[in-house]
Motif scaffolding. Structure first.
Motif, PDB file in Angstrom:
ATOM      1  N   THR A  71       0.867  -1.082   0.099  1.00 14.83           N
ATOM      2  CA  THR A  71      -0.265  -0.320  -0.295  1.00 14.83           C
ATOM      3  C   THR A  71       1.521   1.091  -0.300  1.00 14.83           C
ATOM      4  O   THR A  71       0.354   2.105  -0.686  1.00 14.83           O
ATOM      5  N   GLY A  72       1.997   1.373   0.662  1.00 10.91           N
ATOM      6  CA  GLY A  72       2.936   2.386   1.398  1.00 10.91           C
ATOM      7  C   GLY A  72       2.954   2.133  -0.901  1.00 10.91           C
ATOM      8  O   GLY A  72       3.582   3.995  -1.495  1.00 10.91           O
ATOM      9  N   VAL A  73       4.084   1.711  -1.218  1.00 13.36           N
ATOM     10  CA  VAL A  73       4.477   2.160  -2.843  1.00 13.36           C
ATOM     11  C   VAL A  73       3.078   2.019  -3.575  1.00 13.36           C
ATOM     12  O   VAL A  73       4.084   3.218  -4.263  1.00 13.36           O
ATOM     13  N   TRP A  74       2.028   1.809  -3.542  1.00 18.34           N
ATOM     14  CA  TRP A  74       1.026   1.996  -3.974  1.00 18.34           C
ATOM     15  C   TRP A  74       0.760   4.017  -4.543  1.00 18.34           C
ATOM     16  O   TRP A  74       0.646   4.597  -4.821  1.00 18.34           O
ATOM     17  N   ARG A  75       0.500   3.601  -3.075  1.00 17.83           N
ATOM     18  CA  ARG A  75       0.562   5.534  -2.586  1.00 17.83           C
ATOM     19  C   ARG A  75       1.151   6.522  -2.836  1.00 17.83           C
ATOM     20  O   ARG A  75       0.665   7.531  -3.918  1.00 17.83           O
ATOM     21  N   TYR A  76       2.814   6.433  -2.827  1.00 22.50           N
ATOM     22  CA  TYR A  76       3.882   7.404  -3.233  1.00 22.50           C
ATOM     23  C   TYR A  76       3.902   7.226  -4.615  1.00 22.50           C
ATOM     24  O   TYR A  76       4.263   8.289  -5.341  1.00 22.50           O
ATOM     25  N   VAL A  77       3.843   6.068  -5.239  1.00 30.22           N
ATOM     26  CA  VAL A  77       3.516   5.987  -6.767  1.00 30.22           C
ATOM     27  C   VAL A  77       2.853   7.135  -7.207  1.00 30.22           C
ATOM     28  O   VAL A  77       3.276   7.499  -8.096  1.00 30.22           O
ATOM     29  N   ARG A  78       1.737   7.155  -7.011  1.00 24.46           N
ATOM     30  CA  ARG A  78       0.321   7.599  -7.720  1.00 24.46           C
ATOM     31  C   ARG A  78       1.229   8.979  -7.072  1.00 24.46           C
ATOM     32  O   ARG A  78       0.079  10.107  -7.752  1.00 24.46           O
ATOM     33  N   THR A  79       1.362   9.290  -6.024  1.00 21.34           N
ATOM     34  CA  THR A  79       2.205  11.286  -6.300  1.00 21.34           C
ATOM     35  C   THR A  79       3.046  11.346  -6.912  1.00 21.34           C
ATOM     36  O   THR A  79       2.968  12.493  -7.309  1.00 21.34           O
ATOM     37  N   LEU A  80       3.635  10.634  -7.736  1.00 17.35           N
ATOM     38  CA  LEU A  80       5.037  10.355  -8.810  1.00 17.35           C
ATOM     39  C   LEU A  80       4.125  10.709 -10.118  1.00 17.35           C
ATOM     40  O   LEU A  80       5.224  11.342 -11.496  1.00 17.35           O
ATOM     41  N   GLY A  81       3.159   9.907 -10.077  1.00 15.95           N
ATOM     42  CA  GLY A  81       2.318   9.981 -11.265  1.00 15.95           C
ATOM     43  C   GLY A  81       1.261   9.082 -11.714  1.00 15.95           C
ATOM     44  O   GLY A  81       1.102   8.614 -11.142  1.00 15.95           O
ATOM     45  N   ALA A  82       0.450   9.273 -12.807  1.00 14.14           N
ATOM     46  CA  ALA A  82      -1.261   8.897 -12.644  1.00 14.14           C
ATOM     47  C   ALA A  82      -1.418   7.997 -13.711  1.00 14.14           C
ATOM     48  O   ALA A  82      -2.466   6.981 -13.415  1.00 14.14           O
TER      49      ALA A  82
END
Length: 516
Positions: free
Chosen positions: A121-132
């Motif tokens: 879940t942390g990877v998912w959240r952080y990556v979503r802040t970098l690209g959509a």
């Protein structure tokens, strides 16, 4: 009719977009399926909980907190000393272990499951802040697990698939998951200029991360500094709140009662020799990471304050400084170099692919190039990590080439538990000393370096003398009395005539003796 035709023929028309959406949808499906298979493998690993590393240290920590949560003492030897292993996360696990019917190893399986969920879940959240792009989180997870080198690097805090199979229950995995959530939360707070309470919460989380696993906490700190540096909307109003958050984190570190966090800054001398291997064999261990470094170049060209570029540069500075100064324990910050590169290649690939559907042939070639490089890197990395299959598939089923990449787990010491009780002192050295405390017993010398144990050297010397082939029986009896030894585990066959009473035999020719 003419309108429909012109729309379909236009580079950005409906037809072109639909044509671009079909491979994009296929890519998302493949990425999700691949990530799902890898996660299923890790879930099965959690059930197996293979033992080939520091599991005994963490099991012993839970044992002490389970029996004496307020004053656990040293986790490995019968001494009243603090320990950096007594973190907030391990305290929680120790309290859970007090529930009826839960063994320490069941609790560690629960910890592994929680850490895996937190990491995903942390990877998912952080990556979503970098690209959509919707495929980015799944691809990022695959990249973090597989895009390392041709030889698996098995070390806590390094989330390669094979490494994670052995360390998923460790505090380092839990802490790394918290780090991804910290970066995601911090990015959002900077973008929306969050209020005081949110910044104070971020500071408390940062302090807890450093307490839970100090080395992963350094990686989390490097990523947080890079996130702040990359923020475009960080106005003057943010800096006082950021400072307050840092102060709260420092207070959390200062008031934690189980060990002195700031005393650890003087512990580096005893750790450098152990960590020197982190700088060895970089091509075999990190040979696929340059693919991500190449992806960082265009990101930095487009934006000098790109968060992943800043993250990577700061990581290189820390790790490089450790090499140049001889502080090899700083090499534990290597994930701060690897993680941004792994994420960069995924984001570069999906962003180019997204833009290529409405762009010219040049962008399409760029899309194909990054897609091929990423797919090739994941395939090579997946093959390198294939040995992790051995933890969920019987060895006889594995092909020989895969079995060669498999590291057999250690055999436990449950066979001594009918005789050895909680709190008994067992004379052991080597691997037994690293495993026996997991069942509640103590050893004379700790199986791991212990900065807070003042007589560690003396205990080690006594253990070596005890197992010396020419040591007189009188010297052994004196060591037994001095340290309250009740049992001896001998795996070398040197104590058969040492006046000890044989009680049980275990695997690999090991013998449990009772002290007269």
């Amino acid at each position: 009719m003419s309108v429909r035709s012109s729309s379909s023929a236009a580079p950005g028309g409906t037809g072109a977009r639909r044509a671009a959406e079909r491979p994009a949808a296929l890519g998302r499906t493949v990425a999700a399926a691949g990530a799902g298979l890898v996660l299923a493998l890790l879930v099965l690993v959690v059930v197996r909980l293979p033992w080939a590393g520091d599991l005994g240290m963490h099991a012993a920590t839970v044992q002490r907190l389970r029996h004496r949560p307020l004053d656990p003492g040293n986790p490995l030897v019968d001494a009243d000393t603090p320990s950096p292993y007594y973190s907030p996360w391990m305290l929680l696990l120790g309290l859970v272990a007090r529930l009826p019917g839960l063994s320490v190893f069941v609790v560690l399986r629960l910890a592994a499951a929680a850490a895996l969920v937190l990491l995903v879940t942390g990877v998912w959240r952080y990556v979503r802040t970098l690209g959509a792009h919707r495929a980015a989180p799944a691809l990022a997870l695959l990249s973090l697990l597989l895009l390392w080198g041709t030889t698996p690097f098995l070390w806590s805090g390094f989330p390669g698939l094979h490494s994670l199979a052995l360390t998923v229950s460790y505090p380092s995995t839990f802490t790394l998951g918290l780090a991804f959530h910290l970066w995601a939360w911090l990015t959002g707070a900077l973008r929306r200029e969050a209020g005081w309470s949110e910044w104070l919460g971020l500071g408390a989380l940062w302090g807890a991360i450093l307490l839970c696993h100090q080395f992963s906490g350094v990686v989390a700190t490097v990523g947080a500094v890079a996130t702040v540096f990359a923020a475009r909307r960080a106005r003057r109003v943010v800096w006082p709140r950021l400072g307050a958050g840092v102060l709260v984190g420092a207070v959390v570190l200062w008031v934690w009662p189980y060990y002195d966090f700031f005393a650890l800054f003087g512990a580096g001398g005893g750790l450098e020799g152990v960590h020197r291997v982190l700088y060895g064999h970089p091509v075999a261990r990190f040979g696929l990471v340059p693919l991500g470094v190449a992806a960082l170049v265009p990101r930095g060209w487009r934006d000098r304050r790109d968060p992943l570029v800043s993250f990577f540069v700061l990581g290189v500075v820390v790790v490089g400084a450790g090499w140049l100064s001889g502080h090899y324990s700083w090499g534990r910050a290597l994930p701060a170099v690897v993680i941004p590169a792994q994420l960069a290649v995924v984001l570069e690939a999906v962003e180019v692919a997204e833009a290529a559907g409405v762009a010219g042939a040049g962008r399409r070639w760029s899309r194909a190039g990054w897609a091929v490089l990423l797919a090739g890197g994941l395939l090579v990395g997946g093959w390198a990590q294939a040995g992790a299959l051995g933890y969920v598939v019987p060895r006889g089923v594995l092909p020989a080439v895969v079995e060669d990449r498999y590291r057999p787990p250690w055999t436990g010491y449950h066979w001594i538990t009918p005789w050895v009780r909680y709190g008994d002192v067992v004379m052991a050295q080597g691997r037994p000393a690293r495993q026996v405390p997991a069942y509640g017993a103590y050893t004379v010398a700790p199986g791991y370096p212990d900065f807070f144990l003042a007589d560690e050297g003396r205990r080690g010397a006594a253990t070596r003398a005890y197992f010396g082939e020419r040591t007189p029986a009188s010297v052994r009896r004196g060591i037994e009395r001095e340290y309250g030894v009740r049992w001896v585990v001998d795996g070398g066959g040197v104590l058969g005539d040492a006046g000890l009473r044989e009680v049980a035999r275990g695997p690999e020719g090991q013998v449990l003796y009772a002290v007269p």
